[in-house]
Scaffold this motif. Structure first.
Motif, PDB file in Angstrom:
ATOM      1  N   GLN A  15       0.841  -1.202   0.000  1.00 27.43           N
ATOM      2  CA  GLN A  15       0.000   0.000   0.000  1.00 27.43           C
ATOM      3  C   GLN A  15       0.874   1.250   0.000  1.00 27.43           C
ATOM      4  O   GLN A  15       1.681   1.460   0.918  1.00 27.43           O
ATOM      5  N   VAL A  18       0.618   3.430   3.186  1.00 25.87           N
ATOM      6  CA  VAL A  18       1.317   2.890   4.362  1.00 25.87           C
ATOM      7  C   VAL A  18       2.828   3.074   4.209  1.00 25.87           C
ATOM      8  O   VAL A  18       3.522   3.436   5.171  1.00 25.87           O
ATOM      9  N   ASN A  60       1.368  -9.093   4.787  1.00 22.67           N
ATOM     10  CA  ASN A  60       0.479  -9.567   3.729  1.00 22.67           C
ATOM     11  C   ASN A  60       0.671  -8.776   2.451  1.00 22.67           C
ATOM     12  O   ASN A  60       0.261  -7.617   2.368  1.00 22.67           O
ATOM     13  N   LYS A 110       1.031  -1.940  14.233  1.00 22.72           N
ATOM     14  CA  LYS A 110       0.345  -0.742  13.736  1.00 22.72           C
ATOM     15  C   LYS A 110      -0.783  -0.344  14.691  1.00 22.72           C
ATOM     16  O   LYS A 110      -1.459  -1.244  15.203  1.00 22.72           O
TER      17      LYS A 110
ATOM     18  N   GLU B  14      -7.319   4.233  -1.819  1.00 24.91           N
ATOM     19  CA  GLU B  14      -6.974   2.800  -1.862  1.00 24.91           C
ATOM     20  C   GLU B  14      -8.120   1.959  -1.292  1.00 24.91           C
ATOM     21  O   GLU B  14      -8.426   0.874  -1.795  1.00 24.91           O
ATOM     22  N   ARG B  43      -7.464 -10.256   0.884  1.00 25.76           N
ATOM     23  CA  ARG B  43      -6.360  -9.300   0.749  1.00 25.76           C
ATOM     24  C   ARG B  43      -6.878  -7.863   0.744  1.00 25.76           C
ATOM     25  O   ARG B  43      -6.257  -6.975   1.310  1.00 25.76           O
ATOM     26  N   HIS B  46      -7.788  -7.003   4.252  1.00 29.59           N
ATOM     27  CA  HIS B  46      -6.561  -6.897   5.046  1.00 29.59           C
ATOM     28  C   HIS B  46      -5.835  -5.576   4.773  1.00 29.59           C
ATOM     29  O   HIS B  46      -5.289  -4.952   5.687  1.00 29.59           O
ATOM     30  N   SER B  47      -5.843  -5.153   3.518  1.00 23.89           N
ATOM     31  CA  SER B  47      -5.180  -3.887   3.183  1.00 23.89           C
ATOM     32  C   SER B  47      -5.909  -2.711   3.837  1.00 23.89           C
ATOM     33  O   SER B  47      -5.275  -1.777   4.337  1.00 23.89           O
ATOM     34  N   ILE B  48      -7.236  -2.756   3.816  1.00 22.27           N
ATOM     35  CA  ILE B  48      -7.996  -1.686   4.481  1.00 22.27           C
ATOM     36  C   ILE B  48      -7.677  -1.696   5.975  1.00 22.27           C
ATOM     37  O   ILE B  48      -7.449  -0.649   6.586  1.00 22.27           O
ATOM     38  N   LYS B  49      -7.620  -2.884   6.548  1.00 21.46           N
ATOM     39  CA  LYS B  49      -7.285  -2.998   7.974  1.00 21.46           C
ATOM     40  C   LYS B  49      -5.889  -2.451   8.257  1.00 21.46           C
ATOM     41  O   LYS B  49      -5.674  -1.707   9.217  1.00 21.46           O
ATOM     42  N   GLY B  50      -4.951  -2.811   7.374  1.00 26.40           N
ATOM     43  CA  GLY B  50      -3.574  -2.365   7.587  1.00 26.40           C
ATOM     44  C   GLY B  50      -3.435  -0.856   7.523  1.00 26.40           C
ATOM     45  O   GLY B  50      -2.798  -0.236   8.381  1.00 26.40           O
ATOM     46  N   GLY B  51      -4.050  -0.259   6.509  1.00 26.02           N
ATOM     47  CA  GLY B  51      -4.002   1.199   6.384  1.00 26.02           C
ATOM     48  C   GLY B  51      -4.722   1.878   7.532  1.00 26.02           C
ATOM     49  O   GLY B  51      -4.246   2.861   8.096  1.00 26.02           O
TER      50      GLY B  51
END
Lengths: 129, 257
Positions: A15, A18, A60, A110, B14, B43, B46-51
């Protein structure tokens, strides 16, 4: 005792937002030599080609995830001792345990701020000035 | 110069792409072959969670975590994506989209806003047992992990090794003069510990004087990965008397030099 301005850091995350947030945090610490990669494969290629002091990687990702990258780095003769910090999030407990067994140096959860990331890096590299 | 507000805006762009991928994926999620589609949806969540984690949207992280836990089980075949399951996932998709919108407008989600969807998701996993203790903060979830950071060495390198089972059985066809050569090479790339298996050695009457009888079992600790060790063995041990076994999972301190 590493000098922040001389540290060569590779940020790995698929991302863009990020990666850039992590870059901002590193810049607050004083790091200037920052490489970026979008996935484990790209990161591995960078790590083999560029002199680095530490990898800070998400887990991931497409193509090669953070664990795959960690194992690839630890299995490569030339870069196997490269310090590696894994970025984790909610629900990644088991991942941290597996990463520890695979030789990760440290992990950061995070969200993290400048103080937290500095402390995580210093636990691996020694005091950063 | 890029500001945190700029990056936050990028995160929402995103997230919009991720929500579109979730929407498309749920449309194609069938019981026949859920794997790759479920992986794509996982995925995206997970990307939304990560950001969301990076930008400090705790409520969004919490809900996305419950949502991705279900998709993780779907992609691993533990939950079949029946029409009833997909209906729950559709509800979760709408809840996630609403939480993203509220985060973008810096609006506090109403109390219990995601409760129904979260309960339906949780019900799919372990019959309702929560995957994680939601009362803990993200960082506190890791507090009881037995983890000691590995300090890089003075030369800027961290010390770490893997441990593998290792066994040797002398070949039957001939006297093996390669044993010590291979052992020296293995010792050059790792720490070898072997024990002679005396029970595997025949009695003197049964021995063939033209061959050696050595059987031993043990381990090798090495920084090299299994494929590299296999490559070394195949190059120097054509008789295949040596066997590299599985990697052993052991506490890291056992690897300490």
């Amino acid at each position: 005792m590493p000098n922040a301005a001389a540290l060569k850091v590779l940020i790995v995350d698929d991302q863009y937002s990020v990666r850039q947030m992590t870059r901002l945090v590193l810049e607050k610490i004083g790091v200037r030599l920052i490489h970026e990669a979008e996935n484990g494969q790209e990161a591995f290629n960078t790590a083999v080609a560029q002199p680095l002091d530490i990898i800070i990687s998400d887990f991931n990702m497409p193509q090669m995830d953070g664990m795959g990258l960690l194992r690839a780095v630890r299995g490569h003769q030339a870069i196997r001792k490269l310090p590696f910090i894994l970025i984790t999030g909610r629900g990644d407990r088991e991942l941290v345990v597996k990463a520890a067994q695979a030789g990760v140096n440290n992990y950061v959860v995070k969200p993290f701020d400048e103080a937290t990331l500095r402390q995580k890096m210093e636990a691996v590299l020694g005091r950063i000035h | 110069m890029t500001t945190i507000d700029d990056l936050r805006q990028t995160f929402f762009e995103e997230s919009a792409e991720g929500l579109a991928a979730i929407n498309t994926g749920l449309g194609g999620l069938t019981e026949a072959s859920p794997g790759e589609t479920a992986n794509t949806i996982f995925r995206a969540i997970h990307s939304i969670k990560g950001g969301a984690g990076i930008f400090g949207f705790a409520g969004l992280v919490e809900f996305a975590h419950v949502f991705e836990t279900v998709l993780d089980q779907v992609r691993h075949g533990k939950i079949a994506p029946s029409p009833q399951v997909v209906a729950v996932l559709r509800q979760a998709e709408q809840t996630l989209a609403a939480l993203v919108t509220m985060a973008q407008s810096r609006e506090q989600a109403p109390a219990q806003f995601d409760a129904d969807s979260r309960a339906a998701l949780t019900q799919l996993v372990n019959g309702g047992a929560s995957a994680n203790d939601a009362t803990k903060s993200d960082a506190a979830e890791f507090d009881d992990i037995d983890f000691e950071p590995i300090r890089a060495n003075d030369d800027g390198a961290a010390t770490q090794a893997r441990r593998f089972n290792l066994a040797y059985r002398s070949p039957q066809a001939r006297y093996d003069d390669n044993f010590t050569v291979v052992l020296k090479v293995l010792r050059a790339v790792g720490r070898v510990q072997l024990q002679l298996d005396l029970d595997a050695i025949p009695t003197l009457e049964q021995c063939d004087p033209r061959r050696a009888y050595i059987v031993c079992n043990g381990t090798i600790d090495s920084d090299l990965a299994a494929p590299q060790l296999h490559d070394i063995l195949s190059a120097i041990d054509p008789s295949e008397a040596w066997r590299l076994g599985d990697e052993i999972t052991a506490p890291r301190d056992q690897y300490a030099q």
